[in-house]
Design an enzyme around this catalytic site. Sequence first.
Site, PDB file in Angstrom:
ATOM      1  N   CYS A   2       0.823  -1.249  -0.083  1.00 19.02           N
ATOM      2  CA  CYS A   2       0.035   0.027  -0.026  1.00 19.02           C
ATOM      3  C   CYS A   2       0.996   1.220   0.171  1.00 19.02           C
ATOM      4  O   CYS A   2       1.825   1.172   0.362  1.00 19.02           O
ATOM      5  CB  CYS A   2      -0.948   0.099   1.178  1.00 19.02           C
ATOM      6  SG  CYS A   2      -1.932  -1.372   1.455  1.00 19.02           S
ATOM      7  N   ARG A  27       4.980   0.280  -6.135  1.00 23.57           N
ATOM      8  CA  ARG A  27       5.007  -0.436  -4.871  1.00 23.57           C
ATOM      9  C   ARG A  27       3.931  -1.733  -5.171  1.00 23.57           C
ATOM     10  O   ARG A  27       3.723  -2.528  -4.336  1.00 23.57           O
ATOM     11  CB  ARG A  27       4.448   0.203  -3.853  1.00 23.57           C
ATOM     12  CG  ARG A  27       5.627   1.469  -3.382  1.00 23.57           C
ATOM     13  CD  ARG A  27       4.798   2.405  -2.418  1.00 23.57           C
ATOM     14  NE  ARG A  27       4.730   1.947  -1.056  1.00 23.57           N
ATOM     15  CZ  ARG A  27       5.264   2.162  -0.244  1.00 23.57           C
ATOM     16  NH1 ARG A  27       6.589   2.879  -0.371  1.00 23.57           N
ATOM     17  NH2 ARG A  27       5.077   1.618   1.090  1.00 23.57           N
ATOM     18  N   TRP A  78      -2.968  -2.570  -1.524  1.00 22.21           N
ATOM     19  CA  TRP A  78      -2.352  -4.019  -2.036  1.00 22.21           C
ATOM     20  C   TRP A  78      -3.184  -4.782  -1.042  1.00 22.21           C
ATOM     21  O   TRP A  78      -2.859  -4.849   0.227  1.00 22.21           O
ATOM     22  CB  TRP A  78      -0.829  -3.929  -2.016  1.00 22.21           C
ATOM     23  CG  TRP A  78      -0.462  -5.241  -2.487  1.00 22.21           C
ATOM     24  CD1 TRP A  78      -0.230  -5.700  -3.777  1.00 22.21           C
ATOM     25  CD2 TRP A  78       0.102  -6.514  -1.544  1.00 22.21           C
ATOM     26  NE1 TRP A  78       0.220  -6.690  -3.773  1.00 22.21           N
ATOM     27  CE2 TRP A  78       0.419  -7.358  -2.616  1.00 22.21           C
ATOM     28  CE3 TRP A  78       0.103  -6.623  -0.224  1.00 22.21           C
ATOM     29  CZ2 TRP A  78       1.072  -8.587  -2.293  1.00 22.21           C
ATOM     30  CZ3 TRP A  78       0.765  -8.043   0.077  1.00 22.21           C
ATOM     31  CH2 TRP A  78       1.241  -8.938  -0.919  1.00 22.21           C
ATOM     32  N   ASN A 102      -1.379   1.831   5.788  1.00 20.89           N
ATOM     33  CA  ASN A 102      -0.512   0.823   5.284  1.00 20.89           C
ATOM     34  C   ASN A 102      -0.019  -0.316   6.271  1.00 20.89           C
ATOM     35  O   ASN A 102       0.355   0.249   7.340  1.00 20.89           O
ATOM     36  CB  ASN A 102       0.701   1.606   4.515  1.00 20.89           C
ATOM     37  CG  ASN A 102       1.679   0.669   3.975  1.00 20.89           C
ATOM     38  OD1 ASN A 102       1.419  -0.752   3.715  1.00 20.89           O
ATOM     39  ND2 ASN A 102       2.854   0.961   3.899  1.00 20.89           N
ATOM     40  N   GLY A 103      -0.133  -1.491   6.131  1.00 25.42           N
ATOM     41  CA  GLY A 103       0.252  -2.471   7.100  1.00 25.42           C
ATOM     42  C   GLY A 103      -0.865  -3.223   7.482  1.00 25.42           C
ATOM     43  O   GLY A 103      -1.921  -3.501   6.937  1.00 25.42           O
ATOM     44  N   GLU A 486      17.630 -17.120  -9.457  1.00 30.26           N
ATOM     45  CA  GLU A 486      17.059 -15.780  -9.706  1.00 30.26           C
ATOM     46  C   GLU A 486      16.698 -15.563 -11.043  1.00 30.26           C
ATOM     47  O   GLU A 486      15.677 -15.006 -11.298  1.00 30.26           O
ATOM     48  CB  GLU A 486      18.432 -14.585  -9.540  1.00 30.26           C
ATOM     49  CG  GLU A 486      18.331 -13.351  -9.908  1.00 30.26           C
ATOM     50  CD  GLU A 486      17.146 -12.591  -9.357  1.00 30.26           C
ATOM     51  OE1 GLU A 486      16.562 -13.215  -8.513  1.00 30.26           O
ATOM     52  OE2 GLU A 486      16.638 -11.437  -9.910  1.00 30.26           O
ATOM     53  N   LYS A 490      13.008 -14.422 -11.967  1.00 32.59           N
ATOM     54  CA  LYS A 490      12.556 -13.259 -12.787  1.00 32.59           C
ATOM     55  C   LYS A 490      11.681 -13.524 -13.864  1.00 32.59           C
ATOM     56  O   LYS A 490      10.526 -12.993 -14.120  1.00 32.59           O
ATOM     57  CB  LYS A 490      14.130 -12.709 -13.645  1.00 32.59           C
ATOM     58  CG  LYS A 490      14.972 -11.822 -12.761  1.00 32.59           C
ATOM     59  CD  LYS A 490      14.474 -10.366 -12.433  1.00 32.59           C
ATOM     60  CE  LYS A 490      13.947 -10.419 -11.241  1.00 32.59           C
ATOM     61  NZ  LYS A 490      14.504 -10.062  -9.977  1.00 32.59           N
ATOM     62  N   GLU A 493       8.022 -14.090 -12.438  1.00 29.86           N
ATOM     63  CA  GLU A 493       7.512 -13.183 -11.395  1.00 29.86           C
ATOM     64  C   GLU A 493       6.837 -12.007 -12.701  1.00 29.86           C
ATOM     65  O   GLU A 493       5.959 -11.357 -12.603  1.00 29.86           O
ATOM     66  CB  GLU A 493       8.243 -12.576 -10.511  1.00 29.86           C
ATOM     67  CG  GLU A 493       9.550 -11.644 -11.071  1.00 29.86           C
ATOM     68  CD  GLU A 493      10.260 -10.990 -10.014  1.00 29.86           C
ATOM     69  OE1 GLU A 493       9.524 -10.535  -9.043  1.00 29.86           O
ATOM     70  OE2 GLU A 493      11.465 -10.776 -10.140  1.00 29.86           O
ATOM     71  N   HIS A 509      18.120 -35.962  -9.908  1.00 30.10           N
ATOM     72  CA  HIS A 509      17.587 -36.580  -8.651  1.00 30.10           C
ATOM     73  C   HIS A 509      16.094 -36.238  -8.449  1.00 30.10           C
ATOM     74  O   HIS A 509      15.563 -36.130  -7.572  1.00 30.10           O
ATOM     75  CB  HIS A 509      18.460 -36.082  -7.471  1.00 30.10           C
ATOM     76  CG  HIS A 509      19.845 -36.334  -7.537  1.00 30.10           C
ATOM     77  ND1 HIS A 509      20.327 -37.518  -7.320  1.00 30.10           N
ATOM     78  CD2 HIS A 509      20.935 -35.629  -7.896  1.00 30.10           C
ATOM     79  CE1 HIS A 509      21.466 -37.612  -7.397  1.00 30.10           C
ATOM     80  NE2 HIS A 509      21.852 -36.464  -7.607  1.00 30.10           N
ATOM     81  N   LYS A 609       6.295  -4.008  -4.388  1.00 30.65           N
ATOM     82  CA  LYS A 609       7.735  -3.745  -4.281  1.00 30.65           C
ATOM     83  C   LYS A 609       8.302  -3.610  -2.953  1.00 30.65           C
ATOM     84  O   LYS A 609       9.312  -4.409  -3.027  1.00 30.65           O
ATOM     85  CB  LYS A 609       7.734  -2.199  -5.115  1.00 30.65           C
ATOM     86  CG  LYS A 609       9.493  -1.770  -4.853  1.00 30.65           C
ATOM     87  CD  LYS A 609      10.177  -2.181  -5.933  1.00 30.65           C
ATOM     88  CE  LYS A 609      11.488  -2.321  -6.141  1.00 30.65           C
ATOM     89  NZ  LYS A 609      12.539  -3.189  -6.826  1.00 30.65           N
TER      90      LYS A 609
HETATM   91  C1  F6R Z   1      12.017 -10.132  -7.034  1.00 23.54           C
HETATM   92  C2  F6R Z   1      12.132  -9.037  -5.810  1.00 23.54           C
HETATM   93  C3  F6R Z   1      11.745  -9.515  -4.560  1.00 23.54           C
HETATM   94  C4  F6R Z   1      12.436  -8.789  -3.620  1.00 23.54           C
HETATM   95  C5  F6R Z   1      12.052  -9.172  -2.269  1.00 23.54           C
HETATM   96  C6  F6R Z   1      12.713  -8.560  -0.984  1.00 23.54           C
HETATM   97  O1  F6R Z   1      12.360  -9.442  -8.156  1.00 23.54           O
HETATM   98  O2  F6R Z   1      12.154  -7.873  -6.063  1.00 23.54           O
HETATM   99  O3  F6R Z   1      12.015 -11.070  -4.470  1.00 23.54           O
HETATM  100  O4  F6R Z   1      13.986  -9.096  -3.775  1.00 23.54           O
HETATM  101  O5  F6R Z   1      10.656  -8.709  -2.076  1.00 23.54           O
HETATM  102  O6  F6R Z   1      12.599  -7.090  -1.160  1.00 23.54           O
HETATM  103  P1  F6R Z   1      13.750  -6.176  -0.493  1.00 23.54           P
HETATM  104  O7  F6R Z   1      15.015  -6.638  -1.213  1.00 23.54           O
HETATM  105  O8  F6R Z   1      13.298  -4.962  -0.589  1.00 23.54           O
HETATM  106  O9  F6R Z   1      14.028  -6.686   1.173  1.00 23.54           O
END
Ligand code: F6R
Length: 614
Positions: A2, A27, A78, A102-103, A486, A490, A493, A509, A609
């Site tokens: 949020c 976000r 959110w 927010n929260g 990773e 990517k 997501e 395995h 985000k």
């Molecule tokens: C993936 C991504 C998330 C963040 C994760 C941690 O592309 O962005 O997996 O890496 O939510 O976020 P931070 O680094 O802000 O703690």
Amino acid sequence: MCGIIGIAGTQPVTDRLVEGLKRLEYRGYDSAGIAVIEKLGQQTQLIRRRAKGKIVNLEKQIELEPADGMLGIAHTRWATHGAPNETNAHPHFAGRVGLVHNGIIENFTSLREDLKSSRTFVTETDTEVVAHLIDEAMKSGLSGKDAFAQSLKKLTGAFALGVIIDGVDGQLFAARRGSPLAIGLGENENYIGSDAIALASLSTRIIYLEEGDWAVITTDSVEIFDADDNPVKRDITIVTGSLAAAEKGNYRHFMLKEIYEQPESVSHTLTHYVDAFNHKIKTTKQLKLSGLDFKDIERVSLVACGTAAYAAYVAKYWFEQIANLPVDVDIASEFRYRKPALIKNSITMVVSQSGETADTLAALRYAQQKGLQTAALVNVMNSTMGREADFALPINAGPEIGVASTKAFTSQLTALLSLAICAGVERGHINAAQERGLIEALTQMPRLIAETLTLDSEIETLAHDLSKAKNAFYLGRGLHFPLALEGALKLKEISYVHAEGYAAGELKHGPIALIEEGTPVIVIAPTDELFEKTVSNMQEVSTRGAKILLITDKEGALKTKGMADATLICPEVSVETAPIVYAVTIQLLAYHAAVHLGTDVDQPRNLAKSVTVE
Ligand code: F6R
């Protein structure tokens, strides 16, 4: 997650609230709304406009039914409690009170129960009860300010709040506990926002509220109180540059812009950690980490979520090889609940782009409560983690707006490798020549990343095929195993193509059963000591029908001629720094696959985000 923005203004606020919400889009959100106190002659009334989905839907609502005033709050939601629909969208109203949040209010069920006989609840949210608490307190005769302060005491959970009250003219109330909130100072106006980016076009003079703080903001005053209601002064930070960084420029998406910024962002990271002139790593003293002595440390515990956790997994290899320093890596949501065995001479280092991720923050606090030394490697230095850890270490990637982390990842890697070198030197595990070699490799990063970016159009073509797949696999060994994880993250997501990353040796395995004719397998394999072994694993899946994309270097391409369906040739790069360069290829691959599929690259579905809930 949020987002909140609020304005105590001398001019109509609606357009600026909506503009602020747009800055918070990065976000992640699924509904949006604004509320203002409208003046009709001597009368005032609290009005709101809300809409499910994107901010354009809210703009359409406002166009149909204009709403404006000099005092207002706005929110991108959110969803956590209750579906993402208009009813559950903020601002929430109760009597004279309008509120954004927010929260999570953890005790909302018992609070609702207490108020049930006198109040009607219309939403499924945890938030609505807070508006009722404040309104109820005012009904009992308290002023808006006292009602707000009293209500805060009844709440448990992590939250940031923005409140306006009809009849309490010109006052904007704000509180921060667990979720970040900033105050922007203007000329005859003041603001609140979830972060400085939300306030970028309004103010460069920012006050970050501290844990437990609450505030009363008018056009010409800002009063701040701590958790015990004592008036306090908080520093003003001058924030520059965030406005430009929050614009897409000529790029189609923030994600692409941020991928292309990596030569620069990595060089900013290096500037902090490397004395390039003398080819030396900066010492803990130069990094102003007085009290941190790698010589005395027996173990490093790295804790993070998502992409940041994958950076930590790569760092485990670096710390152990370069500094002979054992490293545990934990996913933050598991860390405190698994009750880890605590080692006294250890350091717990959290890694986070935002510095606000709830699980990572909880892990940091857990380590602190257990009396362990803590460090936070964060991109946002003013974030809660940055402020609460014993040592704050910058990632220095600049603001990252795209939800999928890209430049923060390569800067996290760069900072972690630098710290591993620093530990290696201070523990006497590497000599001056080895240090110099590693520094030279590090300082070539910006150039090599720029060279890798020239593979963009080739990667775009390869991504076309990938975007047609239902499932894909990423394989790597050693430092490139976490990079495989990773790469899969990517792709998943942002393109919604299912993908898994595996240590190349692990596939047989079990998961190899999933390989069928045409399954794309992306093999990350620069020519290091594990190259031949990775190639064997590649052949195992190739003979079972997998379609191989090999990401390697010139030598690797020569050695594997004819074995892969496609080969992407990266620049020659040292063994240690290879993951930083190879990261660019998997980012571009996911990006172009997503663009081919037409997904919302910068704000993928269901994602936020900054994940400030557990
Ligand atoms: C993936 C991504 C998330 C963040 C994760 C941690 O592309 O962005 O997996 O890496 O939510 O976020 P931070 O680094 O802000 O703690």
